[in-house]
Design a protein around this motif. Sequence first.
Motif, PDB file in Angstrom:
ATOM      1  N   VAL A  21     -47.441  -2.972  -5.186  1.00  0.00           N
ATOM      2  CA  VAL A  21     -47.450  -2.733  -6.709  1.00  0.00           C
ATOM      3  C   VAL A  21     -48.857  -2.085  -7.040  1.00  0.00           C
ATOM      4  CG1 VAL A  21     -46.781  -3.453  -8.875  1.00  0.00           C
ATOM      5  CG2 VAL A  21     -45.290  -4.233  -7.201  1.00  0.00           C
ATOM      6  N   ILE A  22     -49.036  -0.926  -7.530  1.00  0.00           N
ATOM      7  CA  ILE A  22     -49.849  -0.512  -8.118  1.00  0.00           C
ATOM      8  C   ILE A  22     -49.899  -0.544  -9.654  1.00  0.00           C
ATOM      9  CG2 ILE A  22     -51.608   1.494  -8.003  1.00  0.00           C
ATOM     10  CD1 ILE A  22     -50.217   2.436  -5.212  1.00  0.00           C
ATOM     11  N   GLU A  23     -50.723  -1.191 -10.290  1.00  0.00           N
ATOM     12  CA  GLU A  23     -50.848  -1.214 -11.632  1.00  0.00           C
ATOM     13  C   GLU A  23     -51.720  -0.406 -12.595  1.00  0.00           C
ATOM     14  OE1 GLU A  23     -50.581  -4.483 -15.354  1.00  0.00           O
ATOM     15  OE2 GLU A  23     -51.373  -5.309 -13.212  1.00  0.00           O
ATOM     16  N   GLU A  24     -51.450   0.578 -13.169  1.00  0.00           N
ATOM     17  CA  GLU A  24     -52.137   1.430 -13.839  1.00  0.00           C
ATOM     18  C   GLU A  24     -52.504   1.286 -15.257  1.00  0.00           C
ATOM     19  OE1 GLU A  24     -50.075   5.150 -11.282  1.00  0.00           O
ATOM     20  OE2 GLU A  24     -49.563   4.654 -13.206  1.00  0.00           O
ATOM     21  N   THR A  30     -50.229  -1.256 -19.461  1.00  0.00           N
ATOM     22  CA  THR A  30     -50.256  -0.879 -18.130  1.00  0.00           C
ATOM     23  C   THR A  30     -48.747  -0.476 -17.766  1.00  0.00           C
ATOM     24  OG1 THR A  30     -49.884  -3.059 -17.074  1.00  0.00           O
ATOM     25  CG2 THR A  30     -52.190  -2.433 -17.619  1.00  0.00           C
ATOM     26  N   ARG A  31     -48.627   0.167 -16.648  1.00  0.00           N
ATOM     27  CA  ARG A  31     -47.468   0.566 -16.034  1.00  0.00           C
ATOM     28  C   ARG A  31     -47.477   0.160 -14.613  1.00  0.00           C
ATOM     29  NH1 ARG A  31     -44.700   5.501 -18.984  1.00  0.00           N
ATOM     30  NH2 ARG A  31     -44.570   3.653 -20.569  1.00  0.00           N
ATOM     31  N   TRP A 259     -50.583  -6.397  -4.380  1.00  0.00           N
ATOM     32  CA  TRP A 259     -50.941  -5.628  -5.824  1.00  0.00           C
ATOM     33  C   TRP A 259     -52.064  -5.211  -5.751  1.00  0.00           C
ATOM     34  CZ3 TRP A 259     -48.261  -6.114 -10.669  1.00  0.00           C
ATOM     35  CH2 TRP A 259     -46.761  -6.665 -10.873  1.00  0.00           C
ATOM     36  N   ILE A 260     -52.187  -3.935  -6.260  1.00  0.00           N
ATOM     37  CA  ILE A 260     -53.506  -3.498  -6.341  1.00  0.00           C
ATOM     38  C   ILE A 260     -53.602  -3.135  -7.909  1.00  0.00           C
ATOM     39  CG2 ILE A 260     -54.512  -1.040  -5.829  1.00  0.00           C
ATOM     40  CD1 ILE A 260     -52.465  -0.872  -3.370  1.00  0.00           C
ATOM     41  N   GLU A 261     -54.586  -3.403  -8.423  1.00  0.00           N
ATOM     42  CA  GLU A 261     -55.135  -3.513  -9.738  1.00  0.00           C
ATOM     43  C   GLU A 261     -56.006  -2.264  -9.854  1.00  0.00           C
ATOM     44  OE1 GLU A 261     -53.261  -5.097 -11.754  1.00  0.00           O
ATOM     45  OE2 GLU A 261     -52.705  -6.880 -11.052  1.00  0.00           O
ATOM     46  N   LEU A 262     -55.607  -1.058 -10.633  1.00  0.00           N
ATOM     47  CA  LEU A 262     -56.542  -0.300 -10.670  1.00  0.00           C
ATOM     48  C   LEU A 262     -57.399  -0.629 -12.076  1.00  0.00           C
ATOM     49  CD1 LEU A 262     -54.452   2.986 -10.016  1.00  0.00           C
ATOM     50  CD2 LEU A 262     -56.126   1.452  -8.347  1.00  0.00           C
ATOM     51  N   SER A 263     -58.516  -1.125 -12.038  1.00  0.00           N
ATOM     52  CA  SER A 263     -58.887  -1.707 -13.285  1.00  0.00           C
ATOM     53  C   SER A 263     -60.183  -0.673 -13.674  1.00  0.00           C
ATOM     54  CB  SER A 263     -59.439  -3.204 -13.236  1.00  0.00           C
ATOM     55  OG  SER A 263     -60.586  -3.218 -12.571  1.00  0.00           O
ATOM     56  N   ARG A 264     -60.667  -0.717 -14.898  1.00  0.00           N
ATOM     57  CA  ARG A 264     -61.999  -0.137 -15.037  1.00  0.00           C
ATOM     58  C   ARG A 264     -62.988  -1.118 -14.434  1.00  0.00           C
ATOM     59  NH1 ARG A 264     -58.984   1.588 -19.893  1.00  0.00           N
ATOM     60  NH2 ARG A 264     -59.041   3.886 -20.076  1.00  0.00           N
TER      61      ARG A 264
END
Length: 285
Positions: A21-24, A30-31, A259-264
């Motif tokens: 799961v890649i969270e954007e 987020t989606r 799970w991949i979190e694309l955080s700032r």
Amino acid sequence: MKIDGQRLARPQFNLDMADVVIEEIVESITRFMAVFQSRIPDVVGPVRSARTQDMLIAPMFHHPLFAWSGGNQGVTKLVTSSPVVDLSAKLGVRVRGMWYRTRSRRAPHNLLAKGPLLVDQTPPGLGAPPPLFTYRDAANAPSGEPVDGVRITMSGSRIEWSWDATSSRWLRSEDLTPHVVESGARIAATNVVILETVYGASSADAHSPEARTVGSGVAWVFTGGRLVRGTWSRTRVDDPWTLTDADGHAIALAPGSTWIELSRQHCAAVVGPGVDPSSVPFPHK
């Protein structure tokens, strides 16, 4: 598949069955880009629209089936010209029963899809995608520092992952509440990977953020109850991410879901061993 992350979409249907799961970050929430390969759920969703940032990520899976509810003209044009199998609920392949709306939710948070009917649309000759990361033998302990969890601010969402030694998995909470799916199962992951990411404006909508996932940045890899700090890099949109530690060695994940979190940048705070998570504030980002 693009899955709704908004509060009104919870609990989601079978999001816990995804391999990756890649969270954007989208507009203030987020989606999820959920990738299903080893297990295909009978029903999955709620499904929502795509963003231009999705087409900077999906090609790494080498012509995947891409299920989404639609998008504006710019996003739609980009998806149709990208190396994905377009399974848009509006414009893509249409099969009777593939898409439907549940009466248990309000629109637009109620669009569901039948997983097996989506998979039936696989064109002949497509092979499996390459491994997304480097993996270690399940019996080998990871390097890094022991931690109990991490708190992440993703725009308007507050996310927490807590290590559960009994199941050897990270348990997810959102907005201080355990994140469960429709069946009641808690969302958990074998690995959690935070990729500090720069967000710019989407070319299709100046108000829509776009994660710049080609380039490099700081990586936090949570695996086996430990945190390995390092960097991520990626040269092209059809390349997977490369994770390296401070010595330049590949960071190996445990076999299982990720799970991949694309955080700032500077949006994560580690919860150390024995530390009360409530004493660790969410970063203000």
